[in-house]
Design a protein around this motif. Sequence first.
Motif, PDB file in Angstrom:
ATOM      1  N   UNK A 226      11.891   8.528  -5.928  1.00  0.00           N
ATOM      2  CA  UNK A 226      12.200   9.931  -6.245  1.00  0.00           C
ATOM      3  C   UNK A 226      13.914  10.064  -6.256  1.00  0.00           C
ATOM      4  N   UNK A 227      14.461   9.381  -5.280  1.00  0.00           N
ATOM      5  CA  UNK A 227      16.175   9.430  -5.265  1.00  0.00           C
ATOM      6  C   UNK A 227      16.753   8.827  -6.486  1.00  0.00           C
ATOM      7  N   UNK A 228      15.981   7.802  -7.161  1.00  0.00           N
ATOM      8  CA  UNK A 228      16.626   7.310  -8.290  1.00  0.00           C
ATOM      9  C   UNK A 228      16.376   8.136  -9.418  1.00  0.00           C
ATOM     10  N   UNK A 229      15.102   8.529  -9.604  1.00  0.00           N
ATOM     11  CA  UNK A 229      14.927   9.578 -10.560  1.00  0.00           C
ATOM     12  C   UNK A 229      15.966  10.830 -10.671  1.00  0.00           C
ATOM     13  N   UNK A 230      16.021  11.429  -9.408  1.00  0.00           N
ATOM     14  CA  UNK A 230      17.030  12.572  -9.234  1.00  0.00           C
ATOM     15  C   UNK A 230      18.468  12.027  -9.758  1.00  0.00           C
ATOM     16  N   UNK A 231      18.909  11.232  -9.578  1.00  0.00           N
ATOM     17  CA  UNK A 231      20.179  10.366  -9.567  1.00  0.00           C
ATOM     18  C   UNK A 231      20.305  10.252 -11.177  1.00  0.00           C
ATOM     19  N   UNK A 232      19.165   9.843 -11.770  1.00  0.00           N
ATOM     20  CA  UNK A 232      19.421   9.557 -13.416  1.00  0.00           C
ATOM     21  C   UNK A 232      19.451  10.992 -14.014  1.00  0.00           C
ATOM     22  N   UNK A 233      18.455  12.006 -13.600  1.00  0.00           N
ATOM     23  CA  UNK A 233      18.517  13.202 -14.078  1.00  0.00           C
ATOM     24  C   UNK A 233      19.665  13.819 -14.190  1.00  0.00           C
TER      25      UNK A 233
ATOM     26  N   UNK B 211       2.588  18.356 -17.168  1.00  0.00           N
ATOM     27  CA  UNK B 211       3.529  19.415 -17.450  1.00  0.00           C
ATOM     28  C   UNK B 211       3.749  20.178 -16.240  1.00  0.00           C
ATOM     29  N   UNK B 212       2.859  20.416 -15.474  1.00  0.00           N
ATOM     30  CA  UNK B 212       3.207  21.223 -14.195  1.00  0.00           C
ATOM     31  C   UNK B 212       4.251  20.194 -13.240  1.00  0.00           C
TER      32      UNK B 212
ATOM     33  N   UNK C 239       9.412  19.356 -10.972  1.00  0.00           N
ATOM     34  CA  UNK C 239      10.492  18.452 -10.756  1.00  0.00           C
ATOM     35  C   UNK C 239      11.905  19.106 -11.101  1.00  0.00           C
ATOM     36  N   UNK C 240      11.956  19.930 -12.269  1.00  0.00           N
ATOM     37  CA  UNK C 240      13.012  20.615 -12.795  1.00  0.00           C
ATOM     38  C   UNK C 240      13.401  21.650 -11.655  1.00  0.00           C
ATOM     39  N   UNK C 241      12.314  22.355 -11.040  1.00  0.00           N
ATOM     40  CA  UNK C 241      12.706  23.216 -10.015  1.00  0.00           C
ATOM     41  C   UNK C 241      13.606  22.686  -9.042  1.00  0.00           C
ATOM     42  N   UNK C 242      13.045  21.539  -8.614  1.00  0.00           N
ATOM     43  CA  UNK C 242      13.439  20.649  -7.225  1.00  0.00           C
ATOM     44  C   UNK C 242      14.906  20.357  -7.782  1.00  0.00           C
ATOM     45  N   UNK C 243      15.131  19.894  -8.911  1.00  0.00           N
ATOM     46  CA  UNK C 243      16.422  19.596  -9.226  1.00  0.00           C
ATOM     47  C   UNK C 243      17.497  20.761  -9.312  1.00  0.00           C
ATOM     48  N   UNK C 244      16.961  21.893  -9.847  1.00  0.00           N
ATOM     49  CA  UNK C 244      17.867  23.071  -9.337  1.00  0.00           C
ATOM     50  C   UNK C 244      17.759  23.388  -7.878  1.00  0.00           C
TER      51      UNK C 244
ATOM     52  N   UNK D  95      17.196  19.301   0.277  1.00  0.00           N
ATOM     53  CA  UNK D  95      16.725  20.709   0.206  1.00  0.00           C
ATOM     54  C   UNK D  95      15.165  20.690  -0.285  1.00  0.00           C
ATOM     55  N   UNK D  96      14.733  19.870  -1.076  1.00  0.00           N
ATOM     56  CA  UNK D  96      13.456  19.592  -1.580  1.00  0.00           C
ATOM     57  C   UNK D  96      13.277  18.130  -1.645  1.00  0.00           C
ATOM     58  N   UNK D  97      12.002  17.778  -1.684  1.00  0.00           N
ATOM     59  CA  UNK D  97      11.602  16.377  -2.018  1.00  0.00           C
ATOM     60  C   UNK D  97      10.054  16.325  -1.566  1.00  0.00           C
ATOM     61  N   UNK D  98       9.576  15.077  -1.950  1.00  0.00           N
ATOM     62  CA  UNK D  98       8.053  14.808  -1.758  1.00  0.00           C
ATOM     63  C   UNK D  98       7.757  14.904  -0.283  1.00  0.00           C
ATOM     64  N   UNK D  99       6.627  15.679  -0.322  1.00  0.00           N
ATOM     65  CA  UNK D  99       6.272  15.943   1.355  1.00  0.00           C
ATOM     66  C   UNK D  99       6.116  14.634   2.230  1.00  0.00           C
ATOM     67  N   UNK D 100       5.744  13.520   1.423  1.00  0.00           N
ATOM     68  CA  UNK D 100       5.344  12.313   2.327  1.00  0.00           C
ATOM     69  C   UNK D 100       6.340  11.608   2.668  1.00  0.00           C
ATOM     70  N   UNK D 101       7.768  11.807   2.323  1.00  0.00           N
ATOM     71  CA  UNK D 101       9.056  11.322   2.550  1.00  0.00           C
ATOM     72  C   UNK D 101       9.748  12.286   3.737  1.00  0.00           C
ATOM     73  N   UNK D 102       9.051  13.172   4.261  1.00  0.00           N
ATOM     74  CA  UNK D 102       9.607  14.020   5.062  1.00  0.00           C
ATOM     75  C   UNK D 102       8.901  13.803   6.528  1.00  0.00           C
ATOM     76  N   UNK D 103       9.544  13.851   7.566  1.00  0.00           N
ATOM     77  CA  UNK D 103       9.292  13.428   9.022  1.00  0.00           C
ATOM     78  C   UNK D 103       8.383  14.739   9.463  1.00  0.00           C
ATOM     79  N   UNK D 104       7.560  14.494  10.173  1.00  0.00           N
ATOM     80  CA  UNK D 104       6.492  15.792  10.422  1.00  0.00           C
ATOM     81  C   UNK D 104       7.088  16.655  11.297  1.00  0.00           C
TER      82      UNK D 104
END
Length: 352
Positions: free
Chosen positions: A216-223, A305-306, A311-316, A325-334
């Motif tokens: 997820x982090x690599x994808x965000x940096x590339x975008x 498509x969804x 993903x575009x909304x998360x980038x914004x 500010x946002x990211x996959x729920x599985x990577x967040x501490x409970x």
Amino acid sequence: MTPVPEPGVLHVRFCTAAGEPVGAAAYEQLLGLLAQFTPAVEALPPDAALADVRGALRYFGKDAAGIAALVRLRTLAWYDVRCTIGVAGNPLLARMAAQGARPGEVRVVPGDEGSVAAFLARRPAAALHGVGPATARTLCAYGLDSIGRIAAAPPATLQRILGAKTGRMVHERARGIDPTPVSPYAAARSMAAEHRFPHDELDPDRRRGALLALADGLGARMRVGGQAARALTLVVRYADRSTTTRTRRLAEPTAHGPALTEAAYALHAALGLQRARVRSLTLRAEDLCRAERATRQLTFDPADDKARRIEAAVDRARARFGERAAGPAATRPPASPAGTGHTARGPRGSAG
């Protein structure tokens, strides 16, 4: 055989005195050290670089091996960092020399044809830089299981087996020919992210969670940088400091988080790790290209498509409020349970 230039290219790979990867800040300093010898320094993140020192030989009064020894001494004395250096007439041979060297060693490939042929001859096909596992398997199926046999094969045969472009490239590299220059201002060819576990990790689910965060982090940096990856590499470092590296070509250039995550999971699953004690995971986006030049297969899948709209909304959101500010729920501490002062420890722990 086209003559190979005299040794003048260094492939330098850095690591700490304890054998660990160097950090990003230390890596930048080490690139600056190489720049004291030559302006022709090409960064190969996260821990390597190419340097063309042919223009510095007369100034320092040394040959390329002598400059390499001086680089090794200064990195150890000034930064407490060890470097393994391959010295050769082009980037291909320098890279292969460094890969075959012991930690802290300077290994030189002489420029004469006989020495180059002897250096390459008995190495397996997969050791040739640019030959991936699939290409190596194809070559081995035709009995071309060593670089020496590949070099002896007629170019037309290799082109029939691998295709015109790939066959020509493999034939040239098997003979030690690499016209690629050291490009100090070239765009980054790779982008990496690392996760170090607080202890040697045995749980495959926790490793998958780390891979999800890395992809997820690599994808965000590339975008953000307007880039896309054509391949993904996974490096697993174990408790005994040994490593396993696997690379997977992607179906199409992408910076899409779910596609990168799927490839990362496939690389991890293919290793078949059972009770391996994993110390860290590094995920590297390889063979980067400009996003506008990447083609994408159209799909009528509404879920895809969804996912891209989300993903575009998360980038914004990240651009406005920060990376966390946002990211996959599985990577967040409970979150802490409502009405208590305790923090949940996850599936293996208990609250409070």
